[in-house]
Motif scaffolding. Structure first.
Motif, PDB file in Angstrom:
ATOM      1  N   SER A   1      57.450  63.811  49.787  1.00  0.00           N
ATOM      2  CA  SER A   1      56.584  63.971  50.956  1.00  0.00           C
ATOM      3  C   SER A   1      57.076  63.058  52.066  1.00  0.00           C
ATOM      4  O   SER A   1      57.418  61.901  51.813  1.00  0.00           O
ATOM      5  N   ALA A   2      57.121  63.588  53.267  1.00  0.00           N
ATOM      6  CA  ALA A   2      57.447  62.790  54.447  1.00  0.00           C
ATOM      7  C   ALA A   2      56.337  62.957  55.484  1.00  0.00           C
ATOM      8  O   ALA A   2      56.552  62.738  56.671  1.00  0.00           O
ATOM      9  N   THR A   3      55.149  63.352  55.003  1.00  0.00           N
ATOM     10  CA  THR A   3      54.023  63.575  55.907  1.00  0.00           C
ATOM     11  C   THR A   3      53.634  62.264  56.568  1.00  0.00           C
ATOM     12  O   THR A   3      53.308  61.288  55.881  1.00  0.00           O
ATOM     13  N   SER A   4      53.671  62.225  57.883  1.00  0.00           N
ATOM     14  CA  SER A   4      53.311  61.008  58.609  1.00  0.00           C
ATOM     15  C   SER A   4      51.793  60.905  58.732  1.00  0.00           C
ATOM     16  O   SER A   4      51.082  61.912  58.759  1.00  0.00           O
TER      17      SER A   4
ATOM     18  N   MET B   1      56.364  68.018  41.438  1.00  0.00           N
ATOM     19  CA  MET B   1      55.039  68.558  41.160  1.00  0.00           C
ATOM     20  C   MET B   1      54.458  69.305  42.358  1.00  0.00           C
ATOM     21  O   MET B   1      53.557  70.119  42.213  1.00  0.00           O
ATOM     22  N   GLY B   2      54.937  68.972  43.558  1.00  0.00           N
ATOM     23  CA  GLY B   2      54.494  69.682  44.745  1.00  0.00           C
ATOM     24  C   GLY B   2      53.231  69.174  45.390  1.00  0.00           C
ATOM     25  O   GLY B   2      52.804  69.711  46.413  1.00  0.00           O
ATOM     26  N   MET B   3      52.609  68.125  44.835  1.00  0.00           N
ATOM     27  CA  MET B   3      51.350  67.649  45.397  1.00  0.00           C
ATOM     28  C   MET B   3      51.524  67.090  46.805  1.00  0.00           C
ATOM     29  O   MET B   3      50.610  67.132  47.619  1.00  0.00           O
ATOM     30  N   GLY B   4      52.701  66.555  47.099  1.00  0.00           N
ATOM     31  CA  GLY B   4      52.931  66.009  48.429  1.00  0.00           C
ATOM     32  C   GLY B   4      53.540  67.006  49.400  1.00  0.00           C
ATOM     33  O   GLY B   4      53.462  66.825  50.616  1.00  0.00           O
ATOM     34  N   LEU B   5      54.153  68.056  48.876  1.00  0.00           N
ATOM     35  CA  LEU B   5      54.867  68.995  49.738  1.00  0.00           C
ATOM     36  C   LEU B   5      53.957  70.018  50.414  1.00  0.00           C
ATOM     37  O   LEU B   5      54.333  70.605  51.426  1.00  0.00           O
ATOM     38  N   VAL B   6      52.774  70.262  49.841  1.00  0.00           N
ATOM     39  CA  VAL B   6      51.886  71.263  50.450  1.00  0.00           C
ATOM     40  C   VAL B   6      51.112  70.610  51.584  1.00  0.00           C
ATOM     41  O   VAL B   6      49.888  70.432  51.524  1.00  0.00           O
TER      42      VAL B   6
ATOM     43  N   LYS C   1      68.396  72.331  52.249  1.00  0.00           N
ATOM     44  CA  LYS C   1      69.773  72.201  51.776  1.00  0.00           C
ATOM     45  C   LYS C   1      69.805  71.835  50.294  1.00  0.00           C
ATOM     46  O   LYS C   1      70.692  72.264  49.560  1.00  0.00           O
ATOM     47  N   GLU C   2      68.820  71.051  49.860  1.00  0.00           N
ATOM     48  CA  GLU C   2      68.743  70.662  48.453  1.00  0.00           C
ATOM     49  C   GLU C   2      68.030  71.714  47.603  1.00  0.00           C
ATOM     50  O   GLU C   2      67.890  71.550  46.401  1.00  0.00           O
ATOM     51  N   LYS C   3      67.569  72.788  48.245  1.00  0.00           N
ATOM     52  CA  LYS C   3      66.864  73.895  47.605  1.00  0.00           C
ATOM     53  C   LYS C   3      65.534  73.465  46.981  1.00  0.00           C
ATOM     54  O   LYS C   3      65.063  74.063  46.012  1.00  0.00           O
ATOM     55  N   VAL C   4      64.957  72.419  47.551  1.00  0.00           N
ATOM     56  CA  VAL C   4      63.597  72.047  47.183  1.00  0.00           C
ATOM     57  C   VAL C   4      62.623  73.012  47.859  1.00  0.00           C
ATOM     58  O   VAL C   4      61.613  73.415  47.277  1.00  0.00           O
ATOM     59  N   LEU C   5      62.933  73.401  49.086  1.00  0.00           N
ATOM     60  CA  LEU C   5      62.141  74.374  49.828  1.00  0.00           C
ATOM     61  C   LEU C   5      62.901  75.687  49.919  1.00  0.00           C
ATOM     62  O   LEU C   5      64.133  75.705  49.965  1.00  0.00           O
ATOM     63  N   LEU C   6      62.169  76.776  49.956  1.00  0.00           N
ATOM     64  CA  LEU C   6      62.772  78.099  50.107  1.00  0.00           C
ATOM     65  C   LEU C   6      63.085  78.357  51.576  1.00  0.00           C
ATOM     66  O   LEU C   6      62.391  77.859  52.463  1.00  0.00           O
TER      67      LEU C   6
END
Length: 428
Positions: free
Chosen positions: A177-180, A291-296, A309-314
């Motif tokens: 997560s990089a959510t500011s 786990m995706g808890m921070g990415l959503v 680029k790292e294929k973490v996101l589609l």
């Protein structure tokens, strides 16, 4: 020792390079005099998913269809906007105006208001309730990742909650997560919505056009334009199909989407939850464990580009992702997020000459996202429509989960994940 001329020049060049780089001036940057933050969020599908977003809504006192500050983090179905303004010319700013375009259907202005007092911290009053007793659940957690019907080699990661092994925890709980953190309501920091202006965004509202901020101490000429690329995003139209070898998540293309991500979570055996024993299963569309808890949530443009680029996101062009049936059970809840491109503007623009100090008068950050929640039992006609098939009424009825079962799963997920794990992890 003798060196050929070309090697001698190369070596001497390496010796000079560090000093040359050190001589480059570092540009001085002063903080903006006035700053604004605008968060735009669209939520669709079922009820809010448990996690940080739901906790955020609770902190701000959000209930159902209330329009209170923080609704962009709750997951409540609808379109939401949060606005925050601050200015270094007036640390006691109480009210301000945000002029909005006619297409917002809220024109001409939004009335911003700062709270009358600082938020009361937990434990500041004698009436504070007794702390909630925390009991770590029993059982195991499983993490799968990556698109495809087959379980990949090395999966799943398994966490035995009874062992409480720190190394095992660190390996399992991977949440990029990089959510500011955006400033919220505070003394001298007016926001919208608030108690004097709590209008909801009307159907069809658009933020495209000229915006401006004005107030005591706010710099003159704080005006900017939001284009269609950074407007409120449409709802994600997503569905899942369990008919094949795997569980297929599919969604309609979205022009504003810069990337996609899918997350699912659920109980492997809901009957064990009553005894405080559970088997939680997570799956995400990432090619790397997460786990995706921070990415959503909102993510800055640079991080989105890096994780693509790292294929973490589609990629933005993606319209589907399949998961193994072992990873996404019939009662799993899932989320599909479309990331919007973050908009950052400042005036005057940053000088290209590093010798010139940058002294911005104002800057603004606009963040946007659209999230669909797919609850257990959301099959049948909706899924068939998304997949371009005709729904069979009998099959649709068979797939509908009883309300009591759905409630049990949701309660177990909320209790097991939010109360037990989130609190426990952040205390480490």
């Amino acid at each position: 020792m003798y060196l050929p001329k070309h090697l001698a020049l190369a070596v001497s060049g390496l010796c000079v390079l560090p000093s040359a780089l050190a001589a480059q001036p570092v540009q001085k940057v002063k903080p903006p005099v006035s700053q604004a933050y605008i968060d735009l969020a669209t939520f669709s599908g079922g009820a809010p998913m448990p996690g940080a977003g739901g906790l955020m809504g609770s902190l701000f006192g959000a209930r159902n269809n209330d329009n209170t500050f923080g609704m962009t983090q709750t997951g409540s179905p609808g379109r939401w906007m949060d606005v925050t303004l601050l200015t270094r010319n007036n640390g006691k700013l109480k009210t301000a105006n945000h002029s909005v375009p006619a297409g917002s259907k809220l024109a001409p202005v939004l009335n911003l208001l700062a709270p009358e007092q600082a938020p009361v911290e937990a434990g500041d009053t004698q009436d504070s309730p007794e702390p909630v007793k925390f009991e770590m659940p029993k059982g195991k957690m499983y993490l799968y990742w990556g698109c495809g019907a087959e379980v990949r080699k090395g999966q799943p990661l398994v966490l035995d909650l009874a062992k409480m092994d720190p190394a095992q925890f660190n390996k399992f709980f991977q949440n990029r997560s990089a959510t500011s953190r955006v400033p919220g309501p505070a003394l001298g920091r007016p926001v919208w919505p608030n108690k004097i202006d709590a209008r909801r965004l009307p159907d069809g509202a658009s933020m495209v056009g000229e915006h401006g901020f004005a107030g005591d101490g706010v710099v003159d000429g704080f005006k900017f334009n939001i284009d269609a690329r950074h407007d409120l995003m449409p709802a994600v139209e997503a569905a899942r199909n369990d008919e094949g070898n795997g569980v297929l998540f599919k969604w309609k293309p979205m022009q504003q989407a810069s990337a996609w991500f899918v997350q699912a979570m659920g109980m492997r055996d809901t009957g064990k939850a009553e005894g405080n024993e559970m088997e939680m299963v997570y799956w995400t569309s990432s090619e790397l464990p997460d786990m995706g808890m921070g990415l959503v949530n909102y993510q800055p443009n640079g991080s989105i580009s890096k994780w693509q680029k790292e294929k973490v996101l589609l990629p933005a062009s993606a319209t589907e992702c399949m998961a193994p049936k072992e990873a996404v059970g019939a009662m799993s809840m899932s989320r599909v997020i479309a990331y919007g491109e973050e908009l950052n503007m400042a005036y005057p623009p940053r000088p290209k000459d590093p010798k010139i100090t940058w002294e911005p008068q104002w800057d603004v950050k606009v963040r946007l996202k659209s999230v669909a929640s797919l609850m257990p039992g959301m099959g049948g006609a909706m899924n068939a429509a998304m997949m371009g098939q005709e729904a069979a009424p009998e099959a649709s009825q068979e797939k509908q989960a009883p309300a009591s079962v759905t409630g049990t799963v949701k309660e177990a997920v909320t209790r097991g994940v939010v109360d037990s794990l989130v609190r426990g992890l952040f205390k480490r």
